[in-house]
Each structure stands twice: as C-alpha cells, then as structure tokens.
Design an enzyme around this catalytic site. Structure first.
Site, PDB file in Angstrom:
ATOM      1  CG  ASP A 227      18.156  15.091 -92.928  1.00  0.00           C
ATOM      2  OD1 ASP A 227      18.419  14.812 -91.755  1.00  0.00           O
ATOM      3  OD2 ASP A 227      17.079  14.793 -93.473  1.00  0.00           O
ATOM      4  CD  GLU A 281      32.766  26.774-106.806  1.00  0.00           C
ATOM      5  OE1 GLU A 281      31.998  27.746-106.635  1.00  0.00           O
ATOM      6  OE2 GLU A 281      32.524  25.820-107.568  1.00  0.00           O
TER       7      GLU A 281
END
Ligand code: GLC
Ligand code: CA
Length: 556
Positions: A227, A281
């Site tokens: 957002d 990751e």
C-alpha cells in the site's frame, strides 16, 4: 519452507522445494506473475460465510472453484489483519493477526492451502505507510515524548506561527497534522486522522516490517501488494509543499499543492530494495506489487527500480485514462517506450478506490465493457481484474444514509462505496453473497441484470468472454509476453499486433469502423456471432464497440 506438493497443481506452483528440471521451467516458476491474471478481492465484499453480512475468508475459500474455473492465477485480498475498520483494513492494529470479522489464522492457512491446491497463488496486502491510531505502537508513541516508540511515528512541533508544522494536506484535503494535547506536538497522517504515518527514517520500524514480511511469507503467502509505496518516507526537514500549477494532474491540482515533500521521496527506493532482497530469499521469489499512486509513466518506472524494487506497479495513468482509442493507446505506447526492458507492464481498469470501468469508461454500455475486457486481457503484461470486472459489473448507487467510506475526498470522489458493493453471485435475496434476509454491509447492485449464475448459463455473457480470453492468453505466450506493436488505426479504433501470431482490433467508438487488419481468422469476437470470421484482404468492418482477436495467417 513449504510442504510437499500434494498434486499436479501444487507442483506447477513450484511449491515442492525441489529444483525444476530445466532453466525454462525455473524461469516460468520464478516469473509466474508475468503470465498470471491477478484477481483483486475486496475481502468484505466477496462472500459471507457466517450470516453477518460481511464477506470473509471462508467465503473466499468457498469461491475458489469458481476462480479456478475462471482461470485466474493469483488472488489478492485487501487486508485481513485486525483493524478498527475506519478504512476497512487499511488501518491496521496488529500486523501478525487476522481480523475477527474476516476469520481466523486457521482460515488464512486453509485459504493458502486450498488456493495452492488449485494452482492459485495468494497475494496479501501490506500497509507500511501508516497504522491505526489504536495500534499498540501508536498508543505507546503518543503516551509521552520519552517513550521508546515516540520516534516510530512522525511528530513535530508547531510552526513559528503556532499552527501545524507545515502546509501538507491529507487525502481528504485537510491539514495532514493532528495536535496531541497531552504531549503538545503534532503527528502526521496522510490519510485519516486515525491513520498516523510511520516514520521510515527509524531503523526499528524497518526491522519490524522485515519481520512482518517474513511472518506471512513463511505462512506461504506468494507476494504482497504494498500500500502507498509513494508515501513511505517524508522529507527529513518537513518542508512546505510548493503550490500546484496547471502542469499537475487534476487530482493533485484539487489539493492545491504538489506532493513533493510528504510523498514521492527518493529515499523510499532504499526501502523497496530492502524488501525485494527479502522476497528474493524465498524460492520461488515472492511477488511485490507496489501501489504507486503516481500520475505519469516516468514516475511509475521508478517503482520498478533497476529490477531490484517492485516486480509490478499500479499503472495509474492507464487506470485513470479517458475511454478512447487515442488516449489508451498513447498510455500503452508510452509504457512500451519508457519502462525499462526489465520492468513488466501491469494493467488494471478498476480498483477499490476508483469507479468501476464499466461505469467510468463505458457508461454502463455492456458492449463497450466487453471491448475493454478484451483490451485488458490482450496487452503485453499482467492484467489485474477487480472482482466483478469479469461480469462487467457496474458501480452501485449507494444512498448517503448507507455510505460507509470515511475517506470522502471531494471534489475528487464523494465515496468509494460505489465500487465496493457485494459480489453479485445470483439473483434473489442475499444475491448468493449472504443468506437470504441478511442485510449486507453495503447494498447490492442490480442483482437481476448482472450476476454470476445467469452469466455462467449464458455462453454469450461477459463472463464467458472473459474466461475465454483468459484461457487463450494462458495458452498463447504471444498474447501475454509477445512484443506489442501498434498498427495504423482509423478514428475510434486501436489495432495492434501481439507477436507475429495475433492481431487485436478494438473499435472503441459507437460507430461502425473499417480497420485495416492482417489476414487471418477471428478467434474471439466480443460479438460472439463473429467468432470464426475470416478476414481477408485487410479492410475489416467492426461494429460499434466490437473487438476481435485475430489469429494472423502465416505468410509463406
Ligand atoms: C490505498 C488503498 C486505499 C486506502 C489507502 C490508505 O490507496 O488502496 O483503499 O484507503 O491506501 O491506506
Ligand atoms: Ca461474514
């Protein structure tokens, strides 16, 4: 990190942890978001499972078979974390929990498992720009100037003249500063007074959000819609915004100032890079889709960084374009030109913050809406459908007494309720959204004229058109990834090639148009009676608002 795959759909998502056999497969797995259609669900409005008139997570689970039938590759849910609901989830009071009105953590886990079992990815919404004023961090922060979390939010003294620290206005058009009588300072809120902005200069805030991302990634969430990325960090000197001028977008001009110091700061890129590294990751790499509420394509390009920030960014110039072939094709042409080659375009016609495309663009004309759907699903890049778009669902008129949106933003918008009314599943009481007799949290639109059940039964419906376009797109690399090339188009029309295999011709006007198209065969027409038509010799008559996807004849 993830469980063993239970079926082929899950294996396709690359959830086994095993390495795919070929480089190409690895690529497809890493880049799933390039080929998928993303489907945005306003969680409170999709389906109510427990009779309180509010859509919830179990409701979404119950509709996964429908979404699988439709062919979407990912669902994005508006925030499911606890919230006092001043802004329906976008005022978060706990980043590690689930809003009780929407369900439980078990429901979230089930949603992820059930979605994955159907080959559908799950994208959550994260709100890092601000929290609810009832979040414990803010409760602590406002308790005293010495509190350890004081610096987690943006606090400032009065200006020399005694008023707010500077001239910044929030998204409702009022001062973005609220006086706190107890500690005698002002706090910043770019949105509602009850949504204090976090201070992203503070390392504790950065680390806390690393943990939040990690928490949900570990639960199996495939990505985040972030957002307000443009707001993440504010000018460290809190300088006044300069006045707007006639070069500004009307929405900016309406506020009277350029968003230079409270939004759009260059330092936000470092935060986005930090999150991209975090997403990387995980295998496959998790998607970051940034809400980048900027009004021009060069600014949108910044959201992608150097292929090290967001994978996708909200395309506001496209979303807010006017409905015409020259206007929309110009936005697309500019994206093709300005976005770096590593940046994947992304297209959306409706969101929870803007009037639905069927109403805003198409004046509720069903033929025009079908033409718009064809455009969305044949451009190079990732299409995002807002729930109900597939039905060409229009805005709903919500009487003032029933309005719920507090972010009234006149003169830009009176309310965002119109585009947030319940999904229209069937006609009759409850509309398939909730039990018969239950009062939904926002009123229903015209259930009889627009609902899933009747459109599913009608092969000529917008829903079937949308599904066929999704299927064709999924099966045709040229359509999702092939080069885009605009062809000369007569007034009112927009003709383009996708790779060497497809041409798309859209008549965006209310008149018949004759467009020069390559020879070929109509694979899908918005006027279903024209499916299969052979185009020979170039000049092709398109009825008002007709769109065609043409399989281009091979030249030998
Ligand atoms: C985003 C959301 C909107 C929300 C605002 C504040 O623009 O899409 O619904 O009100 O952020 O969080
Ligand atoms: Ca409910």
């Amino acid at each position: 990190m993830t469980d063993k795959p239970q079926n082929a759909a899950q294996a396709n998502l690359g959830l086994s942890g095993a390495q795919p056999s070929s480089g190409e497969a690895l690529d497809a797995q890493e880049n799933w978001w390039r080929t998928a259609v993303i489907y945005l669900i306003y969680t409170r409005s999709y389906a109510d499972s427990n009779g309180d008139g509010i859509g919830d997570i179990q409701g979404v689970i119950a509709k996964l078979d429908y979404l699988s039938w439709l062919g979407v590759g990912a669902i994005w849910l508006t925030p499911v974390t606890p919230s006092p609901n001043d802004d329906f989830g976008y005022d978060v009071s706990d980043y590690f929990g689930v809003e009780p009105q929407l369900g439980t953590m078990d429901d979230v886990e089930l949603l992820i498992a059930e979605s994955h079992a159907r080959g559908i990815r799950v994208i959550f919404d994260i709100v890092p720009n601000h929290t609810s004023d009832r979040h414990q961090w803010f409760v602590e922060s406002r308790s005293s100037r010495d509190n350890q979390r004081r610096d987690w939010y943006v606090w400032a003294d009065s200006a020399a003249t005694g008023g707010p620290p500077n001239n910044w206005v929030d998204h409702t058009g009022r001062s973005a500063w609220e006086w706190d009588a107890r500690t005698e300072q002002w706090y910043l809120h770019n949105f509602l007074v009850s949504q204090p902005d976090l201070n992203w200069w503070n390392e504790g805030v950065c680390q806390q959000f690393d943990e939040i991302f990690g928490f949900w990634f570990a639960k199996g969430v495939d990505g985040f819609r972030i957002d307000v990325t443009q707001g993440l960090i504010k000018d460290s000197e809190l300088r006044d915004n300069p006045p707007a001028d006639d070069t500004d977008h009307p929405d900016v001009a309406a506020r009277g100032q350029k968003y230079v110091y409270n939004l759009n700061r260059p330092e936000r890129h470092e935060i986005l890079r930090r999150w991209r590294a975090l997403a990387r990751e995980y295998s496959p790499e998790r998607l970051l889709y940034g809400e980048s509420y900027v009004f021009d394509i060069p600014s949108l390009a910044h959201c992608y960084g150097n292929d090290d920030e967001c994978h996708l960014g909200l395309n506001v110039p496209f979303l807010l374009s006017s409905w015409s072939a020259p206007a929309l094709s110009a936005v697309v042409a500019q994206c093709e030109k300005v976005l770096p080659s590593s940046a994947w375009p992304c297209w959306t016609m409706s969101t929870q913050d803007e009037s639905r495309f069927t109403t805003r663009w198409c004046g509720n004309n069903p033929q025009a809406a079908r033409c718009a759907l064809m455009m969305l699903l044949t451009l190079r890049g990732t299409p995002i459908l807002y729930y109900g778009d597939e039905l060409a669902m229009p805005d709903t008129e919500v009487p003032e007494a029933l309005m719920t949106d507090r972010m009234a933003n006149p003169p830009v918008r009176i309310s965002r309720d119109f585009e947030r009314t319940p999904m229209q599943w069937s006609s009759g009481s409850g509309g398939g959204f909730c039990e018969a007799g239950v009062v939904p949290w926002l009123p229903f639109g015209e259930l009889d004229t627009c609902n899933v059940e009747s459109q599913r039964a009608d092969p000529d419906s917008a829903l079937h058109l949308c599904r066929e376009l999704i299927q064709l797109r999924a099966a045709s690399p040229a359509l999702h990834s092939g080069p885009y090339r605009a062809l000369p188009s007569p007034d009112g029309a927009w003709v383009y090639l996708r790779g060497s295999e497809f041409a798309v011709a859209l008549n965006m006007s209310e008149h018949d148009v004759e467009a020069a198209c390559p020879d070929g065969k109509v694979v899908i027409s918005t006027l279903r009676s024209h499916d299969g038509r052979v185009v020979d010799g170039g000049a092709t008559m398109l009825s008002p608002y007709e769109g065609i996807v043409l399989a281009v004849a091979e030249t030998s």
